[in-house]
Design a protein around this motif. Structure first.
Motif, short mmCIF file in Angstrom:
data_model
loop_
_atom_site.label_atom_id
_atom_site.label_comp_id
_atom_site.label_asym_id
_atom_site.label_seq_id
_atom_site.Cartn_x
_atom_site.Cartn_y
_atom_site.Cartn_z
N THR A 106 97.52 39.83 21.35
CA THR A 106 98.51 39.09 22.14
C THR A 106 98.23 37.59 22.03
O THR A 106 99.16 36.79 21.84
CB THR A 106 98.48 39.54 23.60
N ALA A 107 96.98 37.19 22.11
CA ALA A 107 96.62 35.78 21.99
C ALA A 107 97.03 35.23 20.63
O ALA A 107 97.58 34.11 20.55
CB ALA A 107 95.12 35.59 22.20
N ALA A 108 96.82 35.99 19.58
CA ALA A 108 97.20 35.54 18.23
C ALA A 108 98.70 35.35 18.13
O ALA A 108 99.18 34.36 17.55
CB ALA A 108 96.70 36.52 17.18
N ALA A 109 99.48 36.29 18.68
CA ALA A 109 100.93 36.16 18.65
C ALA A 109 101.41 34.97 19.45
O ALA A 109 102.30 34.23 19.03
CB ALA A 109 101.58 37.45 19.16
N LEU A 110 100.80 34.74 20.60
CA LEU A 110 101.16 33.58 21.43
C LEU A 110 100.79 32.27 20.74
O LEU A 110 101.54 31.30 20.78
CB LEU A 110 100.48 33.68 22.79
N ARG A 111 99.64 32.25 20.06
CA ARG A 111 99.20 31.07 19.33
C ARG A 111 100.19 30.73 18.21
O ARG A 111 100.59 29.59 18.02
CB ARG A 111 97.81 31.29 18.76
N THR A 112 100.63 31.78 17.49
CA THR A 112 101.59 31.59 16.40
C THR A 112 102.91 31.07 16.95
O THR A 112 103.52 30.13 16.40
CB THR A 112 101.81 32.90 15.65
N ALA A 113 103.38 31.65 18.05
CA ALA A 113 104.64 31.21 18.66
C ALA A 113 104.54 29.78 19.16
O ALA A 113 105.49 29.00 19.02
CB ALA A 113 105.03 32.15 19.79
N ALA A 114 103.41 29.40 19.74
CA ALA A 114 103.24 28.06 20.28
C ALA A 114 103.19 27.02 19.16
O ALA A 114 103.61 25.87 19.35
CB ALA A 114 101.97 27.99 21.13
N ALA A 115 102.68 27.42 18.00
CA ALA A 115 102.59 26.49 16.87
C ALA A 115 103.95 26.23 16.26
O ALA A 115 104.13 25.28 15.49
CB ALA A 115 101.63 27.04 15.81
#
Length: 116
Positions: A106-115
């Protein structure tokens, strides 16, 4: 996937015959939907962060559809006023996480979306 009904209820319920009747009858409304209490009206033993003025109710259901069907059922709808006239609170229905859930994914997906 397991789903839950959560209740954050007033720390000072008015206990009377209507509330007792609600408590006596609520399990029968849960049974057809596979609902079972995990926590029932317990005050927090410890609040390490923030505040929690009420008591907590957690009911587990096999699926979100079961939780929704229980809440909308005629049997439960008939009981709700017995509680709400005397016990204030908030109720929500929510999905649990699937077996094998990994918060790092979930953190990786959120990081990608935030970028972006």
């Amino acid at each position: 996937m397991t789903a839950y009904a959560l209740g954050n209820l007033s720390p000072e319920p008015v206990l009377n015959e209507e509330v007792f009747t609600y408590l006596e009858r609520v399990q029968a409304t849960l049974d057809p939907y596979g609902g079972r209490f995990l926590v029932h009206g317990a005050p927090a033993r410890e609040v390490p962060e923030g505040t929690w003025p009420g008591t907590l109710v957690i009911i587990a259901f096999p699926t979100y559809e079961n939780a929704r069907a229980w809440y909308a059922s005629d049997a439960y709808q008939a009981l709700i006023p017995l509680r709400t006239r005397h016990v204030e609170g908030d109720i929500l229905l929510i999905d649990g996480v699937p077996e094998g859930y990994d918060p790092a994914t979930t953190a990786a997906a959120l990081r990608t979306a935030a970028a972006g």
